[in-house]
Design an enzyme around this catalytic site. Structure first.
Site, PDB file in Angstrom:
ATOM      1  N   HIS A 125       0.848  -1.194   0.000  1.00 29.58           N
ATOM      2  CA  HIS A 125       0.000   0.000   0.000  1.00 29.58           C
ATOM      3  C   HIS A 125       0.877   1.234   0.000  1.00 29.58           C
ATOM      4  CE1 HIS A 125      -3.633   2.367   0.709  1.00 29.58           C
ATOM      5  NE2 HIS A 125      -2.913   3.106   1.532  1.00 29.58           N
ATOM      6  N   ASP A 172     -15.525   1.337   7.842  1.00 32.43           N
ATOM      7  CA  ASP A 172     -14.603   2.301   7.240  1.00 32.43           C
ATOM      8  C   ASP A 172     -15.332   3.174   6.233  1.00 32.43           C
ATOM      9  OD1 ASP A 172     -11.964   3.419   6.474  1.00 32.43           O
ATOM     10  OD2 ASP A 172     -12.487   2.483   4.570  1.00 32.43           O
ATOM     11  N   ARG A 186     -16.214  11.524   7.905  1.00 33.48           N
ATOM     12  CA  ARG A 186     -15.006  12.314   8.119  1.00 33.48           C
ATOM     13  C   ARG A 186     -14.838  13.344   7.011  1.00 33.48           C
ATOM     14  NH1 ARG A 186     -10.514   8.087   8.163  1.00 33.48           N
ATOM     15  NH2 ARG A 186      -9.135   9.893   8.375  1.00 33.48           N
ATOM     16  N   SER A 244      -8.212   3.324   8.927  1.00 37.51           N
ATOM     17  CA  SER A 244      -8.905   3.247   7.646  1.00 37.51           C
ATOM     18  C   SER A 244      -8.089   2.446   6.636  1.00 37.51           C
ATOM     19  CB  SER A 244      -9.170   4.662   7.118  1.00 37.51           C
ATOM     20  OG  SER A 244      -9.720   4.618   5.823  1.00 37.51           O
ATOM     21  N   LYS A 280      -9.065  -2.214   5.827  1.00 37.37           N
ATOM     22  CA  LYS A 280      -9.354  -2.811   4.515  1.00 37.37           C
ATOM     23  C   LYS A 280      -8.308  -3.860   4.149  1.00 37.37           C
ATOM     24  CE  LYS A 280      -9.606   1.444   3.222  1.00 37.37           C
ATOM     25  NZ  LYS A 280      -9.804   2.790   2.642  1.00 37.37           N
TER      26      LYS A 280
END
Lengths: 439, 439
Positions: free
Chosen positions: B84, B163, B170, B185, B189
């Site tokens: 990521h 999320d 948010r 967050s 996932k």
């Protein structure tokens, strides 16, 4: 203007522009800000604060969310004046000073609240008078002011609807505790009711929300500053709330004590504070510039019976049974009596106001939940007060209750509230400090 | 457990108990917490923070708000691994390293996002391939993993619904910027997709969300700490994001550059970073314990064409046209070309990644609003990069656009992005620091 930008500015510790504050208040009221945006900004305000100027604009925006009553000056040239207390135990001065000030020729549009936490509420007390209606419409309020010089009412839907909306959200989002939000909530309602001057009784001590002089002074300074910026001449008195005020804590019993005080037979602390506050109302209203003259006028209204007659007129005007003035048996009274005794020989050194207030709530004099029903006849009577000598076993508190289980839950609080010492302790002055307003 | 009590605890700077965090996440997901309560707590978290333990439990609660895919170990004993990136400009390493790692025998369930702010998104890039579907169901994802060793998908409704809910709130309540919320967050996932290990590319510099090494290091430490507490072996590389990565910024153009890189013809910075990240994936997956061996295997997959064939398989599996691998004319391409020239003779000292990213968004490569449509064929090509000598008037950037007004709004950003100096400046290393994960 985007709600998110406003929220982010406050989150980052910035100062909101007037337009941003007005967008927030209008948005909260008309729904163009979502509730979750309103609550996010409320939390940011709680944690990052506001300047006095921001709070003053917030207050003005909340006033403008609804109607602002225009009362103007009275024929005698005075401006309408109200008094507000930040909340105490046994604090029934409103019921005494409002008729006294009205009897002296001041217009008193008094908008009060209900009991909050362990403190009592003027509306709850008034409603213990059979038939008394606090829910007057604005035209009814005007009529009462014209005819009696005083109206004692609750917040109407036309007055500061933004406050109603924000308060409901604050209550369920942990955002009650914020000086600017508290000040704006108190003052927006007061300002909208059409006053030109305001006397604030900021309670300080064990039985108050402000526990220290410093906290109370800070709050008082803010209240005075914000109100003055909104064109309302304001003075705040910091007054002691360590033990209950007067001898009665309850609803009907406090009304009776107020009538007794207006008849010249009340406890000295309660009479003195009521007279002092009423005298300040006379000065701020513009009736007289002289402190001693103001107090003399109030004392005269008390001694002549003009004050108690003014209260009779208010009760009559608002649908209550005016015979209660002369016949206390018409007032509700709980059916069972109990006594809390002195735990030792000595001098009463303290009667903890917060514990006694909580005990009152437990008995039913206040609300444990928003939808709790008040039991107007329950209460606690102080047979001895700080400075009084007692012997072990003497009845210090007399409790009136209707429900045995409630008495059981109040008992330990009351037993714990009594502090007996060997020697008398020096008495604290009732009025600790005065902020603002003097000329 | 009362929502208000939880909100008040965090508002007052306290640490939330696991049950309180779970009540919040469950309440936000099932609606038993009102949105205005959720947003009040989010703001309190933004301003008061969370401990690493609180953030780890928040992450776990968000994982458990939906399905957690159970992939288990592959036949070769490795655990599934994902990479990521915190977001950069021209950052297309996912499109290169995922097929490379898969070609080496690692299972890569890759769940990616869309462009955010000025940074690009893997899903937007993949969807520039005609027919490519990122919206696979979980069974389709499993099938892709079985057949191809890799799936490149978006967040499904079964994965961490909390999320989705929290992120939407948010976004409109100014509560995006919070380390614990950002970490939870990202990681919820990733963890829910069934990985056993994770390589984080934490971008730092002008074109990244983290502008300083200290901020990036802090975020990386949190990501690694939270993921490890949730049982996912994690390593974070802090990598430079001052100028764009590679030579292409856009969507279709970045896919083409990725394919070129897999064919061994990519820019060195992009190839090196992709190979390095892929090698770390091999190590964390458990394929080999040796860094040099891991890198050799990845380089071999690159040189042999196994990587580009793996990408062909992924495209085929997910409904895309695999002929794009050999025929770039099948990819969308904007119809008009413009050039941004060097403002002076000298050496390119900087190509500001954030300005170029913003220009890309202005051209249509990213979204200015949530509902904006991506124009996959627009983009910016870097003809010269930091360290290259240029003469005044040389084309530094080539811009592909479809809409003249968009080009007009991108132009100043691009002109301002080029910094020419007299002398070359010392090159920064691409990988600045590694945190966690190493054995």
């Amino acid at each position: 203007m985007s709600a998110v930008d406003v929220i982010r500015r406050k989150r980052d510790g910035g100062t909101l522009a007037p337009d941003e504050i007005r967008s927030f208040v209008a948005g909260a009221t008309d729904g163009s800000w979502a509730d979750y945006q309103v609550s996010a900004l409320l939390m940011a305000i709680v944690l990052k604060g506001m300047t006095l100027d921001e709070a003053a604009i917030l207050t003005d925006a909340m006033v403008k969310s609804g109607q602002r009553v225009e009362l103007g000056k009275a024929p005698n040239g005075t401006v309408p004046v109200d008094k507000h207390s930040t909340g105490g135990v046994g604090d029934k001065t409103s019921l005494i000073l409002a008729p006294l000030a009205a009897a002296c020729g001041v217009i008193v549009p008094m908008m009060s609240g209900r009991g909050l936490g362990h403190t009592g509420g003027t509306l709850d007390k008034l409603e213990s008078i059979p038939g008394f209606r606090t829910g007057l419409s604005l035209p009814e309020m005007r009529r009462a002011l014209d005819r009696r010089g005083c109206a004692m009412i609750g917040q109407t839907s036309e007055i500061a609807p933004a406050d109603k909306k924000l308060y409901a959200l604050r209550d369920v989002t942990g955002t009650v505790e914020s000086r600017p939000l508290i000040c704006a909530s108190i003052l927006s309602k007061k300002i909208a009711e059409g006053i030109g001057a305001l006397v604030m009784d900021v309670k300080v001590g064990k039985g108050a929300f402000m526990k220290t002089d410093a906290d109370a002074r800070e709050l008082a300074t803010w209240l005075v500053g914000i109100a003055e910026k909104n064109g309302v001449r304001t003075e705040a008195l910091l007054t002691s709330m360590e033990s209950p005020l007067g001898r009665e804590v309850g609803n009907a019993s406090e009304v009776i004590e107020s009538i007794e005080t207006l008849k010249g037979r009340g406890p000295k602390d309660l009479e003195d504070l009521s007279v002092r506050l009423a005298a300040r109302m006379l000065v701020l209203a513009g009736l007289t510039g002289d402190d001693a003259d103001a107090e003399a006028r109030v004392r005269k209204a008390l001694a002549s019976g003009a004050g108690v007659e003014a209260l009779r007129g208010i009760i009559e005007e608002q649908g209550g049974d005016p015979r209660v003035i002369d016949d206390y048996a018409l007032m509700p009274k709980a059916k069972t009596r109990a006594v809390v005794a002195a735990p030792a020989d000595g001098v009463i050194a303290g009667l903890d106001a917060e514990s006694i207030g909580r005990a009152g709530v437990a008995l039913g004099a206040g609300r444990e939940r928003v939808d709790s029903r008040i039991d107007p006849g329950v209460g606690i009577q102080l047979n001895a007060v700080p400075g009084d000598r007692v012997k072990r076993g003497d009845p210090v508190l007399t409790v009136l209750y209707n429900d045995r289980a409630r008495w059981d839950s109040a008992r330990a609080l009351l037993e714990g509230s009594i502090r007996v010492a060997d020697r008398p302790e020096p008495a604290q002055p009732l009025i600790r400090e005065v902020i603002g307003g003097r000329r």
